[in-house]
Design a protein around this motif. Structure first.
Motif, mmCIF file in Angstrom:
data_model
loop_
_atom_site.group_PDB
_atom_site.id
_atom_site.type_symbol
_atom_site.label_atom_id
_atom_site.label_comp_id
_atom_site.label_asym_id
_atom_site.label_seq_id
_atom_site.Cartn_x
_atom_site.Cartn_y
_atom_site.Cartn_z
ATOM 1 N N LEU A 88 24.915 56.968 48.370
ATOM 2 C CA LEU A 88 25.991 57.511 49.186
ATOM 3 C C LEU A 88 27.206 56.582 49.252
ATOM 4 C CD1 LEU A 88 23.900 58.872 52.201
ATOM 5 C CD2 LEU A 88 24.841 60.163 50.274
ATOM 6 N N GLY A 89 27.127 55.451 48.541
ATOM 7 C CA GLY A 89 28.240 54.511 48.548
ATOM 8 C C GLY A 89 28.321 53.634 49.781
ATOM 9 N N VAL A 90 27.270 53.620 50.598
ATOM 10 C CA VAL A 90 27.262 52.773 51.790
ATOM 11 C C VAL A 90 26.997 51.332 51.370
ATOM 12 C CG1 VAL A 90 26.155 52.304 54.004
ATOM 13 C CG2 VAL A 90 26.478 54.670 53.237
ATOM 14 N N PRO A 91 27.879 50.383 51.703
ATOM 15 C CA PRO A 91 27.742 49.022 51.186
ATOM 16 C C PRO A 91 26.681 48.207 51.902
ATOM 17 C CG PRO A 91 29.616 49.130 52.657
ATOM 18 C CD PRO A 91 29.093 50.542 52.539
ATOM 19 N N LEU A 92 26.174 47.229 51.188
ATOM 20 C CA LEU A 92 25.330 46.206 51.790
ATOM 21 C C LEU A 92 26.200 45.361 52.715
ATOM 22 C CD1 LEU A 92 22.839 43.927 49.877
ATOM 23 C CD2 LEU A 92 24.587 42.903 51.291
ATOM 24 N N VAL A 93 25.653 44.957 53.848
ATOM 25 C CA VAL A 93 26.395 44.141 54.808
ATOM 26 C C VAL A 93 25.699 42.801 54.985
ATOM 27 C CG1 VAL A 93 26.890 43.904 57.283
ATOM 28 C CG2 VAL A 93 27.557 45.984 56.075
ATOM 29 N N ARG A 94 26.492 41.758 54.847
ATOM 30 C CA ARG A 94 26.005 40.406 55.122
ATOM 31 C C ARG A 94 26.849 39.820 56.240
ATOM 32 N NH1 ARG A 94 25.919 39.758 49.127
ATOM 33 N NH2 ARG A 94 23.743 39.899 48.447
ATOM 34 N N GLU A 95 26.184 39.265 57.251
ATOM 35 C CA GLU A 95 26.851 38.782 58.452
ATOM 36 C C GLU A 95 26.712 37.266 58.568
ATOM 37 O OE1 GLU A 95 25.880 42.641 61.279
ATOM 38 O OE2 GLU A 95 24.311 41.126 60.953
ATOM 39 N N SER A 96 27.785 36.634 58.979
ATOM 40 C CA SER A 96 27.759 35.184 59.198
ATOM 41 C C SER A 96 28.293 34.861 60.579
ATOM 42 C CB SER A 96 28.620 34.465 58.152
ATOM 43 O OG SER A 96 28.714 33.075 58.448
ATOM 44 N N ASP A 97 27.673 33.866 61.234
ATOM 45 C CA ASP A 97 28.294 33.298 62.422
ATOM 46 C C ASP A 97 29.636 32.710 62.019
ATOM 47 O OD1 ASP A 97 26.425 33.661 64.601
ATOM 48 O OD2 ASP A 97 25.071 32.398 63.446
ATOM 49 N N ALA A 98 30.578 32.706 62.988
ATOM 50 C CA ALA A 98 31.934 32.481 62.497
ATOM 51 C C ALA A 98 32.976 32.101 63.509
ATOM 52 C CB ALA A 98 32.410 33.754 61.804
ATOM 53 N N SER A 99 32.664 31.724 64.697
ATOM 54 C CA SER A 99 33.732 31.516 65.675
ATOM 55 C C SER A 99 34.820 30.574 65.181
ATOM 56 C CB SER A 99 33.151 30.972 66.979
ATOM 57 O OG SER A 99 32.383 31.938 67.636
ATOM 58 N N LEU A 100 34.422 29.486 64.526
ATOM 59 C CA LEU A 100 35.380 28.448 64.134
ATOM 60 C C LEU A 100 35.397 28.205 62.631
ATOM 61 C CD1 LEU A 100 34.485 25.952 66.998
ATOM 62 C CD2 LEU A 100 36.205 27.761 67.007
ATOM 63 N N GLY A 101 34.819 29.109 61.886
ATOM 64 C CA GLY A 101 34.720 28.982 60.439
ATOM 65 C C GLY A 101 33.444 29.649 59.981
ATOM 66 N N SER A 402 32.524 17.771 66.828
ATOM 67 C CA SER A 402 32.575 19.234 66.877
ATOM 68 C C SER A 402 31.541 19.725 67.884
ATOM 69 C CB SER A 402 32.300 19.851 65.498
ATOM 70 O OG SER A 402 30.981 19.559 65.062
ATOM 71 N N GLY A 403 31.702 20.971 68.338
ATOM 72 C CA GLY A 403 30.755 21.558 69.267
ATOM 73 C C GLY A 403 29.541 22.100 68.539
ATOM 74 N N GLY A 404 28.443 22.281 69.264
ATOM 75 C CA GLY A 404 27.192 22.679 68.636
ATOM 76 C C GLY A 404 26.854 24.146 68.830
ATOM 77 N N GLY A 405 25.945 24.626 67.977
ATOM 78 C CA GLY A 405 25.454 25.993 68.120
ATOM 79 C C GLY A 405 25.786 26.853 66.929
ATOM 80 N N SER A 406 25.799 28.156 67.161
ATOM 81 C CA SER A 406 25.995 29.098 66.060
ATOM 82 C C SER A 406 27.370 28.994 65.429
ATOM 83 C CB SER A 406 25.757 30.528 66.553
ATOM 84 O OG SER A 406 26.657 30.876 67.572
ATOM 85 N N SER A 407 28.330 28.342 66.086
ATOM 86 C CA SER A 407 29.671 28.192 65.521
ATOM 87 C C SER A 407 29.800 26.968 64.619
ATOM 88 C CB SER A 407 30.705 28.082 66.644
ATOM 89 O OG SER A 407 30.507 26.895 67.397
ATOM 90 N N GLN A 408 28.738 26.185 64.473
ATOM 91 C CA GLN A 408 28.828 24.923 63.743
ATOM 92 C C GLN A 408 29.139 25.145 62.262
ATOM 93 O OE1 GLN A 408 28.218 21.406 64.952
ATOM 94 N NE2 GLN A 408 29.515 21.399 63.152
#
Length: 752
Positions: A88-101, A402-408
């Motif tokens: 159906l043309g629905v794309p694969l999705v890849r997600e990244s944490d990203a607040s600061l990069g 730098s700060g820690g966590g998922s934004s690292q």
């Protein structure tokens, strides 16, 4: 293993995970997002051709570190993965944490680096939507090059408490500032034809017990504070997805809260995209789906795969209507289509990235956001007469914190300092990490002919002697904060306050450079003539700090968050529930085999300050902070003259802004407003960053955001501007009332 955070990355889960290195060729510029006109109709046509199993497959996503073997597609170690539907043309999705990069917290992808923006508070301190947009566009470009098409960015939670461990990711305490800059950041990310979220919806205002805390506030106050920040960010940025939070809001989990997800977000605001859960934030199937949750993210981190087979069964037995399932998928596809992600396939292999150019984006953001808090006797910029300078502490010889966590971000140049955590809620996925940008080396380069020495500050007596022997001392103070943990108090850790006090006693010419996650107490402030708030300054933080200290760049940052004079000034002096949570975590750590049996009961946090967050609280309670919201000094000076106030249907003020000094610089005139006679604090209604040459004058018009002037009326329901007289102030900060005027506004109402 206990799960107190959005991204659980236990060391044992990461063994052997790797990703291809980024190639050394230039990526093509991404085009703008496709127009949104028929996006939902197009999504509906695609969903009409799907089987039930195909629909179910799109409303729950994998957590790659725990999902090996669950897909035939390549799993890039990251935050999330959702297979597409090729037929159906629905794309694969890849997600990244990203607040600061593009995040890579504990180096899941070996050798993969990215450009690190300065902290969110630093970007907010620029008071410049263009700075925020440029940062978003940069990290979005890197995400696309690394084959991610959804970034978990766009944090606009208001910084209600100065000790919140995640404050550094957010955009301050004011809903207008956070909303405008958050929206600009989101728009920048999505200019690359990828999705940005806006998060964490809503009232994720502390990290202590964030998986169980019940945030309680009345609707009027919520609409006028945190929800207004989200509303403005969504209007300005049009994010493809909204991420709901871990916590409860007024008794219901945020990710199964019909008032938030259906009534406010989708009905009142007309939001078209999809609501994804935070990682580990789903608690039910039918209740969550019917409340408005559209997708279970990072499913392996929840107690069950709520939106897999259980959702299919709930649809088949009528607990969840077929129309609701269809709407969940339609919203997912609509978010992808509207942002352009649906029609912009990811590259087959990682593409090259212009890291040098991107580092300049990060450096400009840091320079615009560094705040000169104090500068007695014009100690800064550094005088040429100082032939011997000593730089002290903060690992300033090798990098910036730098700060820690998922934004690292695993930044370009590597991590010269990286310290694993032995205990605590963040220990499985956070490390104390520095970016390789040395303030010491940058200062030496900027000051040829000046002897710039370094001492690490560990030997107290030797440090004091080095400060005394120099012409000037620059002490770097650090406070590491992280997702999943709040700081226990607002003091600098590791006895740094005592060290700064001793240095300032020995050396009258002392500069304190603060690399902190937010406000800290400064018991030594009267002794230290110059203080620079550098936040977590990112990829080129060392160069940015050196440029500010030496005057190559004129400081222009303004505080997006109030700095209290004492711990007793904020509404809550320390994290609510901290002692209880620490006790339970200690028990779990002492008995790992039985850790899963420790029950963390929900507890309430009553936000009694309501909509009077930050500077409004201080004005309401007649408290004098250490440094007010909006405060920031310059190496030049600015004057405001000849204000002209216009009322009627719209409130605006035109004012002359003059650079009265001898240096070019940037100023941020701020418009505050309150209804005459109301027993309420003034509210920031407009601001504008403006750059002026020495002696230059420019007329600036500030138009008030109507919802700031209004009050939220739950009986209407909607926004109501009461007709009558309004007092306005054009100020340099939230306490500046030297230039005020009164005008009359007509009564009006607006939709919720």
């Amino acid at each position: 293993m206990l799960k107190f955070h959005g991204l659980l990355l236990g060391g044992s889960l990461l063994a052997g995970l790797a990703a291809p290195a980024v190639l050394a060729r230039e990526p093509q510029a991404a085009s703008s997002p496709a127009p949104a006109g028929d996006a939902r109709a197009r999504a509906e046509a695609v969903v009409a051709r799907m089987t039930t199993d195909e629909k179910i497959a799109l409303v729950h996503g994998l957590f790659p570190p725990m999902a090996n073997g669950k897909t035939k597609n390549e799993l890039i170690p990251s935050a999330g993965h959702i297979d597409g539907i090729p037929r159906l043309g629905v794309p694969l999705v890849r997600e990244s944490d990203a607040s600061l990069g593009v995040a890579n917290q504990v180096e899941q992808r070996k050798g993969d680096v990215a450009t690190a923006l300065p902290s969110g508070l630093a970007t907010a301190a620029s008071f410049d939507p263009e700075i925020a947009r440029a940062g978003g566009a940069m990290i979005g470009a890197e995400a696309r090059a690394k084959r991610f098409n959804v970034l978990l960015a766009g944090g606009v939670n208001l910084t209600r408490d100065p000790w919140n461990g995640r404050n550094f990711e957010y955009l301050g305490e004011d809903p207008l500032l956070a909303g405008l800059l958050g929206g600009a950041h989101i728009a920048g990310v999505q200019s690359n034809r990828i999705v940005s979220t806006v998060k964490h919806f809503a009232l994720n205002a502390q990290e202590t017990g964030r998986m169980v805390v019940d945030a309680r506030i009345d609707e009027k106050a919520l609409r006028m504070s945190d929800l207004l920040a989200f509303q403005i960010a969504i209007e300005k940025g049009r994010p493809g997805s909204v991420m709901c939070a871990y916590n409860k809001v007024n008794g219901d989990w945020a990710c199964e809260n019909p008032r938030l997800l259906t009534d406010v977000l989708k009905r009142d605001w007309g939001y078209r995209g999809w609501v994804m859960s935070d990682w580990g934030a789903v608690h039910s199937t039918a209740k969550a789906a019917n409340a408005g949750l559209d997708q279970q993210s990072g499913q392996e981190l929840d107690k069950a795969l709520f939106f897999a087979k259980p959702l299919k069964q709930a649809v088949e037995n009528g607990e969840v209507p077929v129309a609701r399932l269809d709407d969940m998928v339609i919203r997912y596809l609509t978010g992808l289509i509207e942002t352009g992600a649906y029609d912009a396939p990811m590259p087959a292999t990682a593409e090259a990235i212009s890291y040098d150019q991107h580092a300049e984006v990060a450096q400009r953001a840091a320079e615009a956001g560094i705040v000169l808090l104090k500068n007695e006797r014009n100690l800064l910029p550094l005088a040429a007469s100082a032939k011997r300078i000593v730089v002290i502490g903060g690992n300033a010889d090798v990098g910036v914190l730098s700060g820690g966590g998922s934004s690292q971000v695993r930044s370009v140049g590597g991590a010269p300092v990286e310290v694993p955590l032995a205990y605590g809620a963040a220990s499985s996925f956070a490390r104390i990490t520095y970016h390789a940008s040395s303030p010491l080396e940058a200062l030496r380069k900027a000051l040829p002919g000046v002897q710039v020495d370094y001492v690490d500050g560990r030997n107290f007596n030797a440090t004091v002697e080095a400060a005394k022997a120099a012409d000037l001392a620059i002490v770097f103070a650090t406070q590491w904060t992280t997702e999943a943990q709040d700081v226990p108090d607002l003091r600098l850790p590791d006895h740094q306050d005592a060290l700064i006090d001793a240095i300032a006693t020995a050396q009258p010419k002392t500069v304190a450079v603060m690399e902190t996650g937010g406000p800290v107490l400064m018991p030594w402030i009267e002794k230290v003539p110059a203080v620079v708030q550098a936040w977590y300054p990112g990829q080129r933080g060392g160069e940015a700090i050196a440029n500010i200290l030496t005057g190559k760049v004129n400081p222009s940052g303004r505080l997006p968050i109030t700095f209290p004079a004492s711990a007793g000034q904020p509404p809550r002096p320390n994290p609510v529930g901290l002692e209880t949570m620490n006790s339970l975590e200690a028990q779990a750590a002492a008995n790992p085999a039985n850790a899963g049996n420790f029950q963390f009961q929900s507890f309430p946090v009553d936000y009694t300050e309501g909509a009077d967050v930050g500077y409004r609280w201080y004005e309401k309670k007649a408290l004098k902070p250490l440094f007010p919201f909006g405060h920031g000094l310059s190496y030049t000076s600015f004057a405001y003259r000849k204000p002209k106030v216009t009322g009627g249907r719209t409130l605006s003020v035109t004012v002359e802004v003059t650079n009265t000094g001898k240096r070019a610089g940037a100023d941020v005139p701020q418009l505050y407003v309150v209804r005459e006679g109301a027993k309420e604090p003034m509210r920031l209604a407009a601001f504008q960053r403006i750059e002026l040459k020495p002696g230059e004058t420019r007329r600036v018009t500030l138009t008030a955001e109507p919802r700031i002037v209004a009050d939220y009326d739950t009986a209407l329901p909607g926004w109501r501007i009461a007709g009558g007289r309004y007092r306005v102030a054009i100020g340099h900060d939230a306490t500046d009332r030297k230039l005020t005027a009164v005008t009359t506004l007509a009564a009006s109402t607006m939709k919720p």
